[in-house]
Design a protein around this motif. Structure first.
Motif, PDB file in Angstrom:
ATOM      1  N   ALA A 126       0.820  -1.212   0.000  1.00  0.00           N
ATOM      2  CA  ALA A 126       0.000   0.000   0.000  1.00  0.00           C
ATOM      3  C   ALA A 126       0.852   1.258   0.000  1.00  0.00           C
ATOM      4  CB  ALA A 126      -0.905  -0.023   1.224  1.00  0.00           C
ATOM      5  N   SER A 155       2.004   3.299  -2.250  1.00  0.00           N
ATOM      6  CA  SER A 155       1.595   4.482  -3.018  1.00  0.00           C
ATOM      7  C   SER A 155       0.462   5.203  -2.296  1.00  0.00           C
ATOM      8  CB  SER A 155       1.187   4.085  -4.430  1.00  0.00           C
ATOM      9  OG  SER A 155       0.250   3.064  -4.370  1.00  0.00           O
ATOM     10  N   PHE A 156      -0.425   4.410  -1.694  1.00  0.00           N
ATOM     11  CA  PHE A 156      -1.523   5.017  -0.935  1.00  0.00           C
ATOM     12  C   PHE A 156      -0.978   5.781   0.266  1.00  0.00           C
ATOM     13  CE2 PHE A 156      -4.315   4.539   2.782  1.00  0.00           C
ATOM     14  CZ  PHE A 156      -5.368   5.333   2.362  1.00  0.00           C
ATOM     15  N   GLU A 159       0.513   9.078  -0.747  1.00  0.00           N
ATOM     16  CA  GLU A 159      -0.540  10.072  -0.997  1.00  0.00           C
ATOM     17  C   GLU A 159      -1.150  10.558   0.310  1.00  0.00           C
ATOM     18  OE1 GLU A 159      -3.655   9.026  -3.761  1.00  0.00           O
ATOM     19  OE2 GLU A 159      -2.135   8.267  -5.136  1.00  0.00           O
ATOM     20  N   ALA A 160      -1.452   9.585   1.179  1.00  0.00           N
ATOM     21  CA  ALA A 160      -2.105   9.923   2.443  1.00  0.00           C
ATOM     22  C   ALA A 160      -1.202  10.829   3.282  1.00  0.00           C
ATOM     23  CB  ALA A 160      -2.451   8.661   3.216  1.00  0.00           C
TER      24      ALA A 160
END
Lengths: 690, 407
Positions: free
Chosen positions: A595, A597-598, A601-602
């Protein structure tokens, strides 16, 4: 001294073993033969008549029971290759018995039901796995200590529950998945769904297996003290660790080979033929109805059928018999057209009530088939739209203007926010085409596409900025003088073919999008709306760079590299942690990597506007920095997404594989392995016992 | 005290091991300033109660634990050197085995770690399984084995490389008397064939039966060191063994003693058979009658590759080896010989003439003294020549196998 009676008993058992194995094969063969002979003599299968069903039950049931008991005994014996051959023959005989008795009782052999087929496939995969493992053990027979460790690692995986739970899960889920997907979906979607689901299931299950196995094998050996004996042998701790890693890596290789073979097999043998069958069916219906329709229509269909491109495509799945039937149909059709022409006048032709043809359905089926092969079962390279150089300049000029004229806005929103909004706006304007206007878009670096392909694919998604009701969005694309009319529903990805002749010698393709079109009568029309394309991935050029098979293989390579890293991670964690904590730590890294990449971003968007408390701001900043750096480190792991790429027909290039090999295998696995080796070498493997 | 004629095979000088807790505070001193020298071709016993530091010492020698202070060399190198492990065999205090492997696979695995080629590996595995009596159950996973059977397979794995130095940590734990006897016989045979054995035990009988030299540990420190006879011989009394005497004869002997030596006869009794001998006889009888058992069988002869002469090729036919073994002299003269009779495997089944001959010889002067320093040259006794005509003793095992047993 051995007891001679034991030796005699062993010899007797050995002879019985061979007889039993041969017997089971003969009985299985006899079962098949009985069905075949019954079908030849009575021209129906045994389960289609009462005496046959009775026969099936009477012969099948005892066979099933006897060989079920035999199979359990075989498994208990665990006697090397001979044991496996015996178990296989016994299982086969058992299944023939079950199938026969089931057919006798219900009237349908279990092998013809979806359940039976799933079990059959699962079993096929299991035997494939056993054979691959035997081959690996053969490879590992050479006289080198780490190979010995790896060999025992494979045995451990085969015999301990911790790995077998995941192996059995995988071997059951894979054959089950094709039956789970909605059969009313177009085949290409089913193939895409199956590819992504099955590869994801394989990745997750093997990932979990790798973590638990690698953590348990070393931590258990340390906790249960088998390591005491190992350390007294002439194998260095690094070599031992390497042997363990190699064993898990090879196990993953075997499982990936089996899973990959299964996935490819299900796509090619089960799903793709469904697409071909759809075309055949539609084709047969179209042919049947054609001779009743108007000569012009029939002529058009005939033209399509015998057209070179279509004929080439059809010939892929046309067997000889079907080809002959098709040729005859076409000549019949020609005759009928001639007759209709001879009969004469238009009023007469109009009096013949034309039956609805299935021509559109046929075209649609062919289109689907085409999309499956050109959009999924392929390896395409994608080129994104190239923004013109002055686009950014425009944004910069505008930003400077705001800074001069309205500095309060920058103060209020922050420079970054203003800049982002400006950039988005400029990009939107660039990708927005007002009514009756046209705009040029440029793609570069297409030399390879021009050299190797006759056409490229333009993939786009278009929005209409005003409501256009149920209508399609209609516009035209001009590619080097060739006009491509487009009519498509909004907000859906569509693909159009563009000849590579439209690309210039420098590999540049300029497409002119015109927000107007000419209708069938030649009149200029326009939509009552602007049209626009989303900036990222709103417009791409795709061209074929290779086949599905190699692409699939490369994606499996990357999946294996990731698993190899996980194996080393688990082993390293187990050098200084017990099983539960080591596996939790590895799982954490695994999930974070998946996760990443998430998380990036987060972490980037994590802020609380208006927060004034310095402590809160400090915590927030620290969290953002920690989250971002953790995810950045792991981002390489998720950066290459072979599953998404392979299921959407995008090429997983060799350079991606090499990059993954460099980063994941050499750098990450290497670094983690060296850490593991240092910790393991410096660790005291015995505990205080005084 | 011993005289070192060769480089010690294991040497510890001022060896100290302190276990620390998480905060690096010293928690336990397991070994404290221990000096130890094990010379080639001897059976060296580490004796001590539970928790005296025997296993810790062995684990340091093997590289499983790291010393806190002092110096340890094994075969002239550091314990962490992987190369020396080729010459070491180790039986841990419990046989830590892989539950998912069977006996054969277990030995095969360890054989691979020693880089033994397939032919040699299989040959040795066959011999070892036969030797430890597990050939009939070799396909069963070792997880299903009884503790004694696990000890046997543990012993087999320790011998697969034909080690020069065999380290046995509590080797007889969990074994039945047959297995115990077998291991003791094996140790003696290996010693006679030139191997060095380091034995750790708190079972005094084991140590007494087989060890040439012992060190007694307590609280991590050596309390006494010397040959078994130095440590055990009671220099103020004697035992005369003979047939049953009439009361008159006894009276006469007592009078002679009073007149000649001025001493009274302290005790006259008939010796009892050892319980071990009785047990072995019962098992022998049961085996002769063919009573079935699902456990380990009594085991066979010592694997040929362990007792062959060094110059003989390993794949020489077994009977040839035996013939030559019988004909050959034992390989290596031992530099250290106990002052009294050599420890035979079955001292109770063979009349030991050396006892009588010693009665007339002057008593040895060395008396075991608590060890403070490593053996200094001044303390070292003169080496004695090994009795080269001492036969290879298969005592009890041959007894059990009877006249038809392979020997």
């Amino acid at each position: 001294m051995p007891d001679p009676r034991n030796r005699r008993t062993n010899q007797w058992l050995q002879r019985l073993w061979v007889r039993w194995t041969l017997g089971a094969f003969v009985v299985s063969l006899a079962g098949f033969l009985a069905v075949w002979i019954w079908a030849q003599v009575g021209s129906s299968y045994p389960w289609q008549s009462t005496p046959g069903r009775l026969f099936s039950v009477v012969a099948g049931l005892p066979m099933a029971i006897i060989f079920a008991v035999g199979f359990v005994r075989m498994l208990q014996r665990e006697d090397g290759l001979g044991g496996w051959v015996g178990a296989f023959s016994t299982l086969l005989a058992f299944e023939v018995g079950v199938d026969g008795s089931w057919a006798g009782i219900t009237g349908t052999p279990i092998s013809q039901t979806a359940f039976g087929q799933i079990l059959g496939y699962a079993q096929l995969l299991f035997w494939e796995f056993v054979i691959v493992m035997a081959a690996l053990r053969l490879v590992l027979r050479f006289n080198w200590a780490p190979l010995g460790v790896a060999r025992t690692m494979l045995t451990e995986a085969m015999r301990m529950k911790i790995a077998m739970v995941f192996v059995v899960g995988l071997l059951l889920i894979l054959p089950w998945l094709p039956f789970l997907i909605d059969p009313s979906e177009p085949v290409r979607y089913r193939v895409q769904t199956f590819l992504s689901f099955s590869l994801m299931a394989t990745t997750v299950l093997l990932g979990l297996m790798t973590i638990f196995l690698s953590c348990s094998t070393l931590s258990t050996e340390i906790a249960q003290k088998q390591i005491h004996t190992i350390v007294a042998k002439p194998v260095g701790r690094g070599a031992f660790l390497f042997g363990k890693w190699l064993g898990i890596g090879l196990l993953n290789l075997a499982l990936l080979a089996v899973a990959g073979g299964a996935i490819y097999g299900f796509v090619m043998v089960y799903l793709v033929p469904q697409s071909e069958r759809e075309v055949r069916d539609e084709f047969a219906i179209a042919l049947d109805r054609m001779d009743s329709t108007s000569p012009d229509r029939a002529l058009a269909v005939r033209h399509e059928i015998t057209g070179k491109a279509l004929h080439e495509q059809l010939s892929i799945w046309c067997d000889e018999e079907w080809e002959i039937a098709l040729t005859k149909r076409i000549s019949d059709l020609d005759e009928r057209i001639e007759q209709l022409r001879e009969i004469g006048s238009r009023p007469l032709l109009e009096r013949i009530q034309p039956l609805p043809t299935r021509y559109d359905e046929l075209k649609s089926a062919i289109y689907e088939w085409q999309l499956l092969h050109e959009g999924v079962l392929t390896a395409r390279h994608s080129v994104d739209l190239m923004a013109p150089a002055d686009l950014l300049r425009q944004a910069e000029e505008r930003f400077e203007q705001i800074r001069r004229e309205d500095p309060g806005m920058i103060e209020q929103l922050g420079a970054e926010e203003v800049w982002d909004q400006l950039k988005n706006r400029v990009e939107y304007m660039w990708l927005n085409i007002p009514q009756n206007e046209s705009r040029n878009y440029q793609f570069r670096n297409l030399q390879q596409a021009k050299r190797n392909n006759d056409y490229i694919q333009l993939r786009f998604k278009v929005f209409a900025d005003k409501p256009i009701g149920e209508n399609n969005v209609r516009f035209e694309i001009l590619a080097n003088g060739r006009l491509i009319p487009v009519s498509t529903p909004p907000d859906e990805y569509r693909t159009r073919h563009i000849p590579t002749s439209a690309i210039d010698e420098n590999g540049v393709l300029i497409l002119t999008f015109r927000n107007f079109y000419y209708d069938e009568s030649g009149g200029l029309q326009t939509l009552p709306s602007e049209i626009s394309f989303p900036y990222t991935k709103g417009m791409q050029v795709l061209y074929r760079v290779g086949g599905f098979e190699m692409n699939f293989l490369r994606s499996l390579c990357i999946i294996w590299l990731r698993l190899a890293f996980l194996a080393m991670l688990g082993l390293t964690a187990a050098t200084f942690l017990g099983f539960p904590i080591a596996s939790l730590l590895s799982l954490l890294v695994f999930c974070a990597a998946m996760a990443s990449s998430f998380i990036v971003e987060a972490a980037a968007s994590y802020n609380s506007p208006g927060e004034t408390n310095p402590v809160a701001i400090g915590v927030e900043t620290s969290l953002r920095v920690i989250g971002r750096s953790f995810a950045q480190v792991l981002n390489q792991y998720a950066k290459v997404s072979p599953i998404e790429q392979v299921s959407s027909g995008l090429a997983v290039s060799w350079s991606q594989v090499y990059r993954a090999m460099g980063w994941i295998l050499l750098v990450w696995t290497g670094v983690v392995g060296v850490i593991g080796w240092i910790v393991f070498s410096r660790r005291e493997l015995a505990r205080v016992q005084v | 005290m011993v005289q070192l004629t060769e480089q010690p095979i294991v040497e510890c000088r001022g060896l100290t091991k302190i276990f620390r807790d998480f905060w690096m505070r010293a928690r336990v001193t397991a070994v404290d300033d221990l000096n130890l020298q094990i010379i080639p071709h001897e059976v060296f016993g580490l004796l001590g109660p539970n928790g005296s530091g025997k296993s810790t010492t062995i684990k340091i020698i093997l590289g499983l634990l790291f010393k806190t202070r002092g110096r340890v060399t094994v075969l002239g190198k550091l314990p962490t050197d992987v190369a020396i492990k080729k010459r070491i065999g180790y039986l841990p205090e419990e046989s830590y085995l892989y539950r998912f492997l069977n006996a054969r696979e277990t030995l095969d695995y360890y054989g691979r770690l020693f880089h033994l080629d397939r032919h040699a590996r299989n040959r040795r595995i066959d011999m070892l399984l036969e030797m430890v009596g597990l050939d009939a159950v070799q396909r069963r996973p070792v997880g299903e084995y009884s503790k004694g059977m696990q000890r046997r397979i543990g012993l087999a794995q320790a011998l697969i490389n034909d080690p020069d130095l065999l380290i046995l940590d509590e080797p007889t734990t969990g074994l039945d008397p047959i297995g115990t006897r077998q291991i003791k016989d094996l140790i003696v045979q290996l010693r006679d064939r030139g191997k060095t054995v380091l034995l750790s035990s708190h079972l005094l009988a084991d140590v007494e039966d087989v060890c040439d030299r012992v060190t007694v540990l307590y609280g991590g420190r050596a309390r006494a060191e010397g040959t078994v006879d130095e440590l055990l011989t009671q220099h103020d009394s004697m035992v005369i063994e003979t047939g049953v005497l009439k009361p008159d004869t006894l009276n006469k002997i007592e009078k002679v003693l009073e007149v000649e030596e001025g001493q009274a006869m302290r005790r006259v009794e008939q010796p009892r058979q050892k319980l071990e001998t009785l047990f072995l006889n019962i098992v022998h009888a049961a085996q002769t009658e063919g009573v079935a058992t699902s456990g380990a069988t009594s085991g066979g002869n010592v694997a040929e590759f362990l007792v062959r002469d060094a110059h003989l090729p390993e794949d020489l036919d077994g009977s040839d080896v035996i013939d030559r073994l019988v004909a050959d002299e034992p390989v290596t003269p031992r530099p250290v010989e106990p002052a009294a009779a050599p420890p035979g495997p079955t001292p109770d089944t063979q009349p030991d003439e050396s006892v009588l001959s010693q009665l007339s010889a002057p008593a040895p002067v060395d008396i075991a003294t608590p060890v403070q320093e490593p053996a200094a040259p001044a303390d070292v006794a003169e080496p004695q020549e090994s009795s080269s005509d001492e036969p290879v003793d298969r005592g009890v095992i041959d007894d059990l196998l009877g006249p038809n047993g392979k020997s």
